[in-house]
Design an enzyme around this catalytic site. Structure first.
Site, mmCIF file in Angstrom:
data_model
loop_
_atom_site.group_PDB
_atom_site.id
_atom_site.type_symbol
_atom_site.label_atom_id
_atom_site.label_comp_id
_atom_site.label_asym_id
_atom_site.label_seq_id
_atom_site.Cartn_x
_atom_site.Cartn_y
_atom_site.Cartn_z
ATOM 1 N N GLY A 108 -2.988 -6.532 3.517
ATOM 2 C CA GLY A 108 -2.937 -5.194 4.080
ATOM 3 C C GLY A 108 -3.506 -4.111 3.184
ATOM 4 O O GLY A 108 -3.183 -2.934 3.337
ATOM 5 N N ARG B 245 -0.445 -14.949 10.726
ATOM 6 C CA ARG B 245 0.340 -14.246 11.752
ATOM 7 C C ARG B 245 -0.606 -13.763 12.835
ATOM 8 O O ARG B 245 -1.823 -13.908 12.726
ATOM 9 C CB ARG B 245 1.030 -13.038 11.131
ATOM 10 C CG ARG B 245 0.060 -12.149 10.358
ATOM 11 C CD ARG B 245 0.681 -10.873 9.863
ATOM 12 N NE ARG B 245 -0.123 -10.190 8.875
ATOM 13 C CZ ARG B 245 -1.190 -9.437 9.144
ATOM 14 N NH1 ARG B 245 -1.608 -9.302 10.384
ATOM 15 N NH2 ARG B 245 -1.851 -8.834 8.172
ATOM 16 N N VAL C 257 -2.929 -7.139 14.204
ATOM 17 C CA VAL C 257 -2.863 -5.910 14.994
ATOM 18 C C VAL C 257 -3.952 -5.909 16.061
ATOM 19 O O VAL C 257 -3.725 -5.567 17.217
ATOM 20 C CB VAL C 257 -3.019 -4.672 14.086
ATOM 21 C CG1 VAL C 257 -3.041 -3.390 14.906
ATOM 22 C CG2 VAL C 257 -1.902 -4.616 13.048
#
Length: 447
Positions: free
Chosen positions: A163, A292, A295
C-alpha cells in the site's frame, strides 16, 4: 458447505461482499465498530454485531474479536475484504483453529508473498523477472553499500510492506541514512516489522498488475491486466483495464508470468501480481503480490464479466474454477476513479463529516461502489475512500466521454472530495492519450 459469512470489513468492500453473498444465497453477517454503528454495510447485512470501539486496532484489526464474532453468530466462513486483516496470516490461522473457512490464501502463502524478500525469491524460482534488489538489510550502512553498487536512484522498501507504506526514493548517498531510519520507523509502525531492502529505481515506469484466480484443484488463470500508474505518493487514484498501448505480446507474457508465480507459491483465491514496465524497452519486473481482492477489482469485472468476489467465495467453498484460461475474454475498456473524502486544495487533507447529499451517477456503463449515502457520516478513523466511480465502454474514447458524463452527474455535499481533480485529469492531454507513468500525476499536480 458455506452458508453464513462474516464480513470482516467496513465501507464499500463490506457492501460489495454482502451483495455477492446475497447473489449466492448466503447469509452475510456484518461487524462494526462504535463509529460505524449506523453505517450502510450494517443496514444491508442480514445480521450485524459490534466488535469494539472506533480505533481500528481495537475493532477491525483485532483477530480475537473478529473470530469471536464469527463463532458467536454461527458463521462458516470469514471474508476479510482488503486492508485491515486481509493479509495478516494470524487471521487464517485463527479461523482454522476455530473451524472457520478463511476466504483467501492459506496463512503460509500470505507469509511467503507478504514478505517482499521471499516473494522476490519465489518470482525468481518461477522465472519471473525482478527489479535488481538486495535481501533484508540490517543497517543503513549495508543499504548504502548495495545502493552504491547498483547506482542511484534506489528505493528503500519495507520487507513486510504494502500500500505504498515504508517506501522512500533515495537519490544520493547523502540522503540514505536519514531515509533508512524514517522508512524503518514507518514500516515498524504500519506492519510491526521494520525490515527493509533496496531496489533499483526504474525511472518513469508504468505500474501494471495482473488479476489471478486459483482454486484448490490446481487450476490457475489470469484475467488480464490493469494500469495503475496514476498515483499520488504511491497511492492509486485512477485505474483502467486494459493498460493503454501495451504491446499484445507483452500482455500475454506478463499474464503467463503471473500464473507461473501463483503456481510456484501454491496460491488459492483471488490475488494480484504487480509489475513495473519500462516503456522505453517494454522490459517488465515483478514487484509484489497482493494476497487479497484489490480495491480496483471492479474494472476487471466490467471487462471480463467475471464476478471476482463471488468466485472467491466459491473457491473457498471448494468449487473448481468454472472456466479455463482460453475462455477468459476481455471486452471494451473500463476505468475507475477513486472518490476520496479529501481536500486537494489543502494537500489532500482528510475531510470527514456528514454527507448532506450523496447522489451517485447512473445510466449505461456506469457503476458506483460505495459504503455511503446521504445522511451517513464519514468517520475520521479509517481510510478516506468514499466511492469508486467506474465506467465501461466499447473503446477508450467512449470510456473517457462516459467518465466525463458520470463525474458531471456525481453530487457530494458535506465533505470535500477528489471529484473535481478527476475532472481535471480527464482533460489532461497525457491521460487522454494514455501516455503516462508513475511519476506523471505528481508532475501534473505540481505543474
Amino acid at each position: 458447505m458455506i452458508s453464513r459469512v462474516l464480513v470482516a470489513n467496513r465501507g464499500e468492500i463490506a457492501v460489495r461482499v454482502i451483495r455477492a453473498c446475497r447473489d449466492l444465497g448466503l447469509t452475510a453477517v456484518a461487524v462494526y465498530s462504535e463509529a460505524d454503528a449506523d453505517a450502510l454495510h450494517v443496514s444491508l447485512a442480514d445480521e450485524a454485531v459490534p466488535i469494539g470501539p472506533a480505533p481500528a486496532r481495537s475493532s477491525y484489526l483485532d483477530v480475537s474479536q473478529v473470530v469471536g464474532a464469527a463463532r458467536d453468530t454461527n458463521c462458516d466462513a470469514v471474508h476479510p475484504g482488503y486492508g485491515f486483516l486481509a493479509e495478516n496470516p494470524a487471521l487464517p490461522r485463527a479461523c482454522q483453529a476455530a473451524g472457520l473457512v478463511f476466504v483467501g490464501p492459506p496463512a503460509e502463502v500470505i507469509e511467503r508473498v507478504g514478505d517482499k524478500v521471499s516473494a522476490r525469491a519465489a518470482a525468481e524460482a518461477a522465472h519471473v523477472p525482478v527489479v535488481p534488489g538486495s535481501g533484508r538489510l540490517a543497517s543503513a550502512g549495508a543499504a548504502l553499500e548495495y545502493a552504491t553498487e547498483v547506482g542511484f536512484p534506489v528505493l528503500l522498501k519495507a520487507a513486510a510492506g504494502g500500500g505504498g507504506r515504508g517506501i522512500r526514493r533515495v537519490g544520493s548517498a547523502e540522503e540514505l541514512p536519514a531515509e533508512f531510519t524514517s522508512a524503518a520507523r514507518e514500516a515498524e509502525s504500519a506492519f510491526g516489522d521494520g525490515g527493509l531492502f533496496v531496489e533499483k529505481c526504474i525511472v518513469d515506469a508504468r505500474h501494471v498488475e495482473i488479476q489471478v484466480l486459483a482454486d484448490a484443484h490446481g487450476s490457475v488463470v489470469h484475467l488480464g491486466e490493469r494500469e495503475c500508474s496514476l498515483q499520488r505518493r504511491r497511492q492509486k487514484l485512477v485505474e483502467e483495464a486494459p493498460a493503454p498501448g501495451l504491446p499484445e505480446a507483452l500482455r500475454k507474457e506478463i499474464g503467463a508470468a503471473a500464473v507461473r508465480l501463483a503456481r510456484e507459491v501454491g496460491y488459492r483465491g483471488a490475488g494480484t501480481v504487480e509489475f513495473l514496465v519500462d516503456p522505453s524497452t517494454w522490459a517488465y519486473y515483478f514487484i509484489e503480490v497482493n494476497a487479497r481482492i484489490q480495491v480496483e477489482h471492479g474494472i476487471t469485472e466490467l471487462v471480463t464479466g467475471v464476478d471476482l468476489v463471488a468466485t472467491q467465495l466459491r473457491i473457498a467453498d471448494g468449487s473448481p474454477l468454472p472456466f479455463a484460461q482460453d475462455e477468459v475474454v476481455a471486452r471494451g475498456v473500463a476505468m475507475e476513479f477513486r472518490i476520496n473524502a479529501e481536500d486537494p486544495a489543502r494537500g489532500f487533507f482528510p475531510s470527514p463529516g456528514t454527507l448532506s447529499l450523496m447522489r451517485p451517477p447512473a445510466g449505461p456503463g456506469v457503476r458506483v461502489d460505495t459504503g455511503f449515502e446521504s445522511g451517513r457520516v464519514v468517520p475520521p478513523f479509517y481510510d478516506s475512500l468514499l466511492a469508486k466511480l467506474m465506467v465501461w465502454a466499447p473503446d477508450r474514447p467512449a470510456a473517457l466521454a462516459r467518465a466525463r458524463r458520470a463525474l458531471a452527474e456525481l453530487r457530494v455535499e458535506g465533505v470535500a472530495t477528489t471529484a473535481a481533480l478527476h475532472g481535471r485529469i480527464l482533460d489532461w492531454p497525457d491521460f487522454v492519450a494514455g501516455r503516462y507513468h508513475t511519476g506523471s500525476l505528481e508532475a501534473f499536480l505540481n505543474g
